[in-house]
Design a protein around this motif. Structure first.
Motif, mmCIF file in Angstrom:
data_model
loop_
_atom_site.group_PDB
_atom_site.id
_atom_site.type_symbol
_atom_site.label_atom_id
_atom_site.label_comp_id
_atom_site.label_asym_id
_atom_site.label_seq_id
_atom_site.Cartn_x
_atom_site.Cartn_y
_atom_site.Cartn_z
ATOM 1 N N MET A 94 -15.798 7.268 2.488
ATOM 2 C CA MET A 94 -14.877 7.831 3.472
ATOM 3 C C MET A 94 -14.349 9.197 3.037
ATOM 4 O O MET A 94 -14.386 10.150 3.812
ATOM 5 N N ILE A 95 -13.895 9.342 1.797
ATOM 6 C CA ILE A 95 -13.260 10.603 1.389
ATOM 7 C C ILE A 95 -14.259 11.724 1.237
ATOM 8 O O ILE A 95 -13.889 12.899 1.310
ATOM 9 N N MET A 96 -15.543 11.411 1.059
ATOM 10 C CA MET A 96 -16.553 12.473 0.925
ATOM 11 C C MET A 96 -16.856 13.148 2.251
ATOM 12 O O MET A 96 -17.511 14.192 2.287
ATOM 13 N N LEU A 97 -16.398 12.561 3.365
ATOM 14 C CA LEU A 97 -16.711 13.125 4.681
ATOM 15 C C LEU A 97 -15.741 14.224 5.100
ATOM 16 O O LEU A 97 -15.929 14.851 6.125
ATOM 17 N N SER A 98 -14.690 14.475 4.301
ATOM 18 C CA SER A 98 -13.719 15.508 4.668
ATOM 19 C C SER A 98 -13.456 16.408 3.471
ATOM 20 O O SER A 98 -13.183 15.930 2.367
ATOM 21 N N ARG A 99 -13.516 17.709 3.698
ATOM 22 C CA ARG A 99 -13.275 18.666 2.623
ATOM 23 C C ARG A 99 -11.808 18.689 2.208
ATOM 24 O O ARG A 99 -11.476 19.032 1.066
ATOM 25 N N SER A 100 -10.901 18.338 3.140
ATOM 26 C CA SER A 100 -9.477 18.434 2.840
ATOM 27 C C SER A 100 -8.936 17.209 2.097
ATOM 28 O O SER A 100 -7.853 17.277 1.524
ATOM 29 N N VAL A 101 -9.666 16.097 2.114
ATOM 30 C CA VAL A 101 -9.186 14.873 1.468
ATOM 31 C C VAL A 101 -9.476 14.918 -0.026
ATOM 32 O O VAL A 101 -10.606 15.185 -0.437
ATOM 33 N N HIS A 102 -8.433 14.672 -0.831
ATOM 34 C CA HIS A 102 -8.547 14.713 -2.293
ATOM 35 C C HIS A 102 -8.916 13.347 -2.872
ATOM 36 O O HIS A 102 -9.659 13.243 -3.836
ATOM 37 N N GLY A 103 -8.368 12.288 -2.280
ATOM 38 C CA GLY A 103 -8.643 10.943 -2.760
ATOM 39 C C GLY A 103 -8.186 9.917 -1.741
ATOM 40 O O GLY A 103 -7.596 10.246 -0.706
ATOM 41 N N GLY A 104 -8.473 8.645 -2.025
ATOM 42 C CA GLY A 104 -8.083 7.586 -1.110
ATOM 43 C C GLY A 104 -7.881 6.268 -1.842
ATOM 44 O O GLY A 104 -8.423 6.059 -2.934
ATOM 45 N N ALA A 105 -7.106 5.373 -1.249
ATOM 46 C CA ALA A 105 -6.790 4.109 -1.915
ATOM 47 C C ALA A 105 -6.623 3.001 -0.887
ATOM 48 O O ALA A 105 -6.404 3.244 0.301
ATOM 49 N N MET A 106 -6.729 1.768 -1.368
ATOM 50 C CA MET A 106 -6.441 0.574 -0.562
ATOM 51 C C MET A 106 -5.508 -0.298 -1.384
ATOM 52 O O MET A 106 -5.882 -0.811 -2.442
ATOM 53 N N SER A 107 -4.260 -0.406 -0.951
ATOM 54 C CA SER A 107 -3.243 -1.182 -1.660
ATOM 55 C C SER A 107 -3.149 -2.561 -1.011
ATOM 56 O O SER A 107 -2.601 -2.694 0.088
ATOM 57 N N PHE A 108 -3.685 -3.585 -1.664
ATOM 58 C CA PHE A 108 -3.720 -4.930 -1.089
ATOM 59 C C PHE A 108 -2.383 -5.637 -1.288
ATOM 60 O O PHE A 108 -1.631 -5.373 -2.248
ATOM 61 N N VAL A 109 -2.098 -6.537 -0.362
ATOM 62 C CA VAL A 109 -0.893 -7.347 -0.513
ATOM 63 C C VAL A 109 -1.023 -8.166 -1.795
ATOM 64 O O VAL A 109 -2.133 -8.487 -2.229
ATOM 65 N N PRO A 110 0.076 -8.464 -2.434
ATOM 66 C CA PRO A 110 0.008 -9.196 -3.710
ATOM 67 C C PRO A 110 -0.814 -10.485 -3.589
ATOM 68 O O PRO A 110 -0.763 -11.200 -2.595
ATOM 69 N N ASP A 111 -1.608 -10.737 -4.631
ATOM 70 C CA ASP A 111 -2.429 -11.942 -4.772
ATOM 71 C C ASP A 111 -3.487 -12.061 -3.667
ATOM 72 O O ASP A 111 -3.937 -13.167 -3.357
ATOM 73 N N TYR A 112 -3.921 -10.964 -3.119
ATOM 74 C CA TYR A 112 -4.969 -11.037 -2.090
ATOM 75 C C TYR A 112 -6.287 -11.456 -2.726
ATOM 76 O O TYR A 112 -7.050 -12.235 -2.154
ATOM 77 N N TYR A 113 -6.590 -10.885 -3.897
ATOM 78 C CA TYR A 113 -7.771 -11.298 -4.660
ATOM 79 C C TYR A 113 -7.274 -11.982 -5.939
ATOM 80 O O TYR A 113 -6.866 -11.301 -6.884
ATOM 81 N N PRO A 114 -7.236 -13.288 -5.985
ATOM 82 C CA PRO A 114 -6.709 -13.987 -7.168
ATOM 83 C C PRO A 114 -7.409 -13.565 -8.455
ATOM 84 O O PRO A 114 -6.786 -13.489 -9.509
ATOM 85 N N THR A 115 -8.710 -13.257 -8.353
ATOM 86 C CA THR A 115 -9.462 -12.892 -9.565
ATOM 87 C C THR A 115 -9.074 -11.515 -10.078
ATOM 88 O O THR A 115 -9.367 -11.178 -11.226
ATOM 89 N N LYS A 116 -8.418 -10.715 -9.242
ATOM 90 C CA LYS A 116 -8.044 -9.361 -9.639
ATOM 91 C C LYS A 116 -6.591 -9.277 -10.100
ATOM 92 O O LYS A 116 -6.109 -8.189 -10.428
ATOM 93 N N GLY A 117 -5.904 -10.389 -10.123
ATOM 94 C CA GLY A 117 -4.515 -10.363 -10.522
ATOM 95 C C GLY A 117 -3.586 -10.241 -9.329
ATOM 96 O O GLY A 117 -4.015 -10.203 -8.174
ATOM 97 N N ARG A 118 -2.312 -10.141 -9.610
ATOM 98 C CA ARG A 118 -1.333 -10.076 -8.520
ATOM 99 C C ARG A 118 -1.469 -8.789 -7.721
ATOM 100 O O ARG A 118 -1.417 -8.803 -6.495
ATOM 101 N N LEU A 119 -1.626 -7.663 -8.420
ATOM 102 C CA LEU A 119 -1.713 -6.359 -7.746
ATOM 103 C C LEU A 119 -3.110 -5.786 -7.905
ATOM 104 O O LEU A 119 -3.672 -5.768 -9.002
ATOM 105 N N PHE A 120 -3.651 -5.287 -6.796
ATOM 106 C CA PHE A 120 -5.002 -4.687 -6.827
ATOM 107 C C PHE A 120 -5.012 -3.465 -5.901
ATOM 108 O O PHE A 120 -4.784 -3.578 -4.702
ATOM 109 N N GLU A 121 -5.207 -2.300 -6.497
ATOM 110 C CA GLU A 121 -5.198 -1.044 -5.735
ATOM 111 C C GLU A 121 -6.369 -0.160 -6.181
ATOM 112 O O GLU A 121 -6.233 0.678 -7.059
#
Length: 746
Positions: A94-121
């Motif tokens: 997604m971020i490679m399609l725009s010259r103005s975008v520097h970076g991107g993230a997805m902040s999941f609700v706590p414990d969305y992926y149990p294997t990834k721990g409580r917080l996963f971003e």
């Protein structure tokens, strides 16, 4: 007593005249200075508001691009929610399609992926042409307490976040555009966002300024600084003072004449100047300001005043000379000389402007890989009414040559307008007859002087040599090719030949010159230029050139002259014809403008390292075969994954467009895709036998509008144009042929 006073005044008449003249000149000087300063102030306001508008557009385009990327590609993240690592990949794409975008993230609700721990971003950061991926959540970074996460969930929609410093993900100061993400069951998954670097945004708007020391500030709605110029250009004390002025409600300010901005004049110990600021439209609600200093704005006034004082001194000298020498004739001669010099200077400037409208040598070499172009315009006077132009767009050479009726400045003005209109219209229209019709409409509008223009317009398709042209009463071009080449349709019998070359007039229908009747229907003609063939175009200044005996050069001598050149080299041909015309005319005065334009079609032979084909039925389900075909191609050429993804996306969009529009519902047919590469460039040639359909003429989507405001359609061709270097369409032998090109060599 009274008689003595009269005699005294008579004896001092010269002095009284000088004093009166001095007072009048001083009054004139003061009035001139006041009026000039006022004009400069008005010009300053226009230039400052233009800069504010331009910078605001640059900023909004960058922000709109970030918004569109997130809104239009959030589906990619939703589709990959089942695999945490795939979410990372989706963010990177997604971020490679725009010259103005520097970076991107997805902040999941706590414990969305149990294997990834409580917080996963998962965070994806641009690093040149590559992506750096990381998981930035943890004890030191609880994103659930950050404003971007809380504000997006609270708003329940996409929002902009005020500037902040992000040292975990973006590693710089950014502004973020975030939105809540829900899964297919409409349950909240988390918050997705893209970051725009303030450093990148600052570099974008700090590139050009109205004056050398001018600078631009970007502030929040409550006056907090977002972007400031670097300290290398402007010290922080100066920028802080300007911000204070804008935020201080007690400072005197006024609306500009246009009402588009607010002005604050300031006086300091160091420099005086003016602040122009305005509120940006839409969200986020920011303020933009530009600062201009008086010593730069009014620098020219000091020089003008000094120059005027010099003129006053000269006037005094002339006045004294008139009084004591009675040299009235000298004054008339001086006035006449100054007028002639001014006229000559104006004509020189007009000539410089006219020559600037012609293609420069540098422009003539840009994009002309398969064609050689050489032009020459020699006006009979300082300015003339002849014109020519040539430029390449989407794999096609657009060219014209014309002659405006009459001579001198009026013809030069019409020439300049026609040059500009041709460039403007040809930048979006491919049919020479349509271009001619639009130019004719413009020429007929308010044409009270009955000025007309003979004009020849051609469009040469560089991959195939297919030439489409339209002639509006202009001289017939000369076609030069090799004897062993078969004459193409549209070429009349040869009139002269030498060695291995054959010289012929190009057949053209007698359309009327433009500017006569606005309802005239211009017809287009076609032919194919063989490799190494040349088209030589000229105005009647060539055939009507006169010698000292007042005899014209004529068409027969012109054909003989061109045949004696014995070359298809455009530069040599033009230079030799010019020299022969000079030899013929010798000392005779040039009676008409002379314009020459030579175009040689010289396609380069390409050694392909890849040449593959794939044929699909006009069924969207067939696109799966296309994906495998593109993957095989990009892997053979060792193309990096991000570029390979772009190529697949562009080609799929183009092929689906062809399937949908070239073959109406209920019809069947094939779509052939040929891919070629010489190692430096990659070409996809898409051909079909469906109805005539030119996707390059489809209106593209306005990406400056929000997704809700933008009408449906147009994103496909917009995406293809964004991802590929060039798009070229031709209708050849009853087939639609669409060529997409991309440079792959690093």
């Amino acid at each position: 007593m009274f008689d003595k006073l009269i005699q005294s005044l008579k004896g001092r008449t010269g002095l009284i005249i000088i004093i009166t003249a001095a007072l009048l000149l001083e009054l004139l000087s003061g009035s001139q200075y006041y009026l000039t300063r006022r004009m400069v102030s008005e010009e300053l306001e226009k230039r400052a508001e233009s800069e504010l508008t331009l910078k605001a557009i640059l900023i909004k385009n960058a922000l709109n691009s970030a918004e569109d990327i997130l809104k239009n590609h959030i589906w990619d993240i939703r589709e990959n929610l089942a695999q945490p690592d795939s979410v990372h990949e989706a963010i990177g794409r997604m971020i490679m399609l725009s010259r103005s975008v520097h970076g991107g993230a997805m902040s999941f609700v706590p414990d969305y992926y149990p294997t990834k721990g409580r917080l996963f971003e998962p965070y994806a950061l641009k690093d040149g042409d590559s992506i750096v991926k990381s998981q930035i959540a943890g004890p030191h970074h609880d994103y659930t307490e950050r404003i971007h996460y809380q504000k997006a969930i609270e708003a329940g929609k996409a929002v902009w976040i005020e500037p902040y410093e992000d040292m975990e993900g973006a590693q710089t100061s950014v502004i973020s555009y975030v939105m809540p993400v829900h899964d297919k069951s409409n349950a909240l998954v988390g918050v997705a966002g893209v970051d725009v670097s303030l450093e990148w945004l600052s570099d974008t708007i700090d590139s050009r300024h109205t004056y050398p020391s001018s600078f631009v500030l970007l502030l929040t709605a409550d006056g907090k600084p977002i972007i400031q110029p670097s300290e290398n250009r402007v010290n922080r004390e100066a920028t802080s003072y300007i911000i204070h002025l804008i935020n201080d409600s007690t400072v005197a300010r006024q609306k500009s004449n246009s009402g588009r901005s607010t002005l604050i004049h300031f006086d300091t110990d160091k420099r005086d100047g003016t602040v122009f600021y305005a509120n940006m439209k839409g969200n986020p609600k920011w303020q933009i300001a530009t600062v201009c200093y008086d010593d730069e704005v009014y620098a020219s006034l000091s020089r003008i005043r000094l120059f005027f004082l010099l003129l006053m001194s000269l006037a005094f000298g002339i006045l004294l000379f008139m009084i004591y020498r009675f040299a009235r004739n000298e004054k008339k001669l001086q006035s006449k000389t100054l007028k002639e010099e001014r006229m000559a200077g104006e004509l020189r400037i007009a000539n410089d402007i006219q020559q600037a409208l012609l293609p420069t040598d540098e422009e003539s070499n840009v994009g002309f890989d398969d064609v050689s172009v050489e032009g020459r315009l020699i006006p009979a006077k300082a300015v003339g009414g002849d014109l020519y132009n040539a430029f390449v767009r989407d794999g096609k050479l657009f060219f014209c040559i014309g002659d405006v009726s009459g001579k001198g400045i009026p013809s030069a003005l019409i020439m300049a307008i026609t040059q500009t209109l041709f460039r403007n219209i040809a930048s979006r229209e491919n049919n020479p007859a349509h271009i001619m019709s639009l130019l004719n409409d413009a020429a007929c509008r308010n044409n009270k002087t009955n000025v007309f223009i003979t004009l020849f317009i051609g469009v040469l398709d560089l991959p195939t040599g297919h030439l489409r042209y339209c002639n509006a009463g202009h001289e017939l071009p000369i076609f030069i090719n090799h004897k062993n080449q078969e004459q193409e349709q549209g070429i009349v019998s040869s009139e002269a030949a030498t060695s291995s070359l054959q010289f012929s007039k190009l057949e053209a229908k007698p359309n009327l010159p433009i500017g006569l009747f606005n309802d005239f229907n211009y017809e287009m003609q076609e032919m194919t230029m063989q490799p190494e063939s040349t088209l030589f175009l000229y105005t009647d200044g060539l055939t009507e050139a006169r010698n000292e005996q007042n005899k014209m050069l004529g068409r027969a001598r012109m054909m003989q002259m061109i045949s004696e050149c014995g070359t298809t080299s455009t530069k040599q041909l033009v230079e030799m014809v010019v020299e022969q015309v000079k030899e013929f005319s010798k000392n005779a005065e040039q009676s008409d403008d002379l314009t020459l334009l030579a175009i040689s079609y010289i396609p380069k032979e390409v050694n392909y390292i890849l040449d593959e084909e794939l044929t699909l039925q006009n069924d969207v389900k067939e696109v799966e075969k296309l994906s495998a075909f593109i993957k095989q191609t990009t892997e053979r050429l060792n193309i990096e994954k991000s570029l390979a993804y772009q190529l697949r996306l562009a080609l799929e969009e183009a092929v689906v467009n062809v399937m949908e529009y070239a073959y109406p519902a209920g019809t069947t047919g094939d779509v052939n895709i040929r891919v070629t590469s010489d190692g430096k460039h990659l070409k996809f040639i898409i051909s079909d036998s469906g109805i005539s359909f030119n996707p390059t003429e489809a209106s593209t989507a306005d990406t400056t509008l929000s997704a809700e405001e933008r009408p449906v359609g147009g994103l496909g061709i917009f995406l293809v144009r964004e991802l590929m270097d060039s798009i070229n369409y031709e209708r050849i032998d009853g087939k639609n042929v669409l060529t997409l090109s991309k440079k792959i060599e690093k």
